[in-house]
Design a protein around this motif. Sequence first.
Motif: not given
Length: 312
Positions: A137-149, A271-284
Motif C-alpha cells: 500500500x506504500x511506494x518507495x517515496x512514502x514515509x513509515x513511522x511507529x504510527x503505521x500499521x 556503493x559510491x559512499x562505501x568507496x569514499x565517493x560522493x552520492x549522486x542523489x539527495x537522501x530522504x
Amino acid sequence: MKKIGIIGGSGFIGSHITKLFLDKDYDVKVSTTDISKQEKYEHLMDLNHSDHLYLSELNVENKEQLREFVKNCDIIIHGGTPFLLDFKDAQTELFDPTIKGTENFLEIIKETPSVKKVVLIASVAAWNTDFPLPAEGKTSEDTFSEKDKPFFSNESHPYAQAKFIANQAVNDFIKKNPALNFEITSVSPTMVMGKSLSDREDSTSTGIQFLFKNKIAPNPFIQMFYDTDIPLAIVDVKDVAIGIYKVATIPGLHGKNFLLSSETYTVSDVTLMLNHQEPKNTPKIIYQNQMAERELGLPFRSAKSTLNNYDT
C-alpha cells in the motif's frame, strides 16, 4: 555497580553495546553460543574496563542456561537472534532460535526478581517484513513511522518473518501481563552499517557492506538490490548502541518499539559512499526517527559519515 546481561553481546551490534556499558562503569555479562570459539569474543578483551566483563555460554533455546544467565542482572538486553540471509533450514536456523528463544526468554525473565529493565533488539522487519521494499500500500517515496500499521507477508524473507513473529510474541506477553515488575522496550533498526569492533569475517552486517562496496551478488536476493537500485534506509551501529543504552536507562518507556533510522539512499549511492565517493542523489528520511530523537534525545549520524567509516 549495576549488572547488565547482553545476549549476543559479542556480535556486530552487541560489541558496540558491550563497549558502551563498560565505558559507563557497568558490570557486563555477555553470552556466547560456544565458549571454546575465542575468535567470536576475543576482541571484547581489548576494550577499556574489560575487567568488568564476564562471558557465559548460552543457547537461547535452553531455559536452564537462560535462567542462569539472567540471574542477578538489573538490565537484560536480548540481541541474540540469528541474522542469516543464506540458510539450509529456516525452521531450525531462524524461526526456532528467534521465536522460541524469545518466548523462553520472556518466560524466564518473568521469574527473575532482580531484573528491572528488558530491551529487545527487534528489527525494521517487526514493522515491515518486506523491507527494504515498501510495505503493502506504500511506494518507495512514502514515509513509515511507529504510527503505521505493521505489515507482514508470508512471501518475505524467513529472517524478516521470524523477527516479526517474535515481536508479536513480545506484544502479546505485555498484554497478558499488565502488572510486571519490570519494563520491556524494543528497538527496531533499519539496515545497520558502520565499522565493526572485531576482525571476524562471518558477520552478516559487515559482509553486506563488503558486498555493496564491491558490487558482488552471491545470491538472487542481493542481486535484486542492484537490479532495482533499491532505496535503503541506513542507521549507524554506534547510534543503535546509544539508542539501546538510552532505552535501557530511561524509565517510562514500557511497551514502546522505537524505529532507529537515519537517511535512505539508493544502493548505487551506498556503493559510491562505501568507496569514499560522493552520492549522486539527495537522501530522504523514509523510516521516521522523530520518536527516538524526541524521547531518547538521540541525534542520528548521516549515512555518508557511517559509510565512509566502514573500512577506516
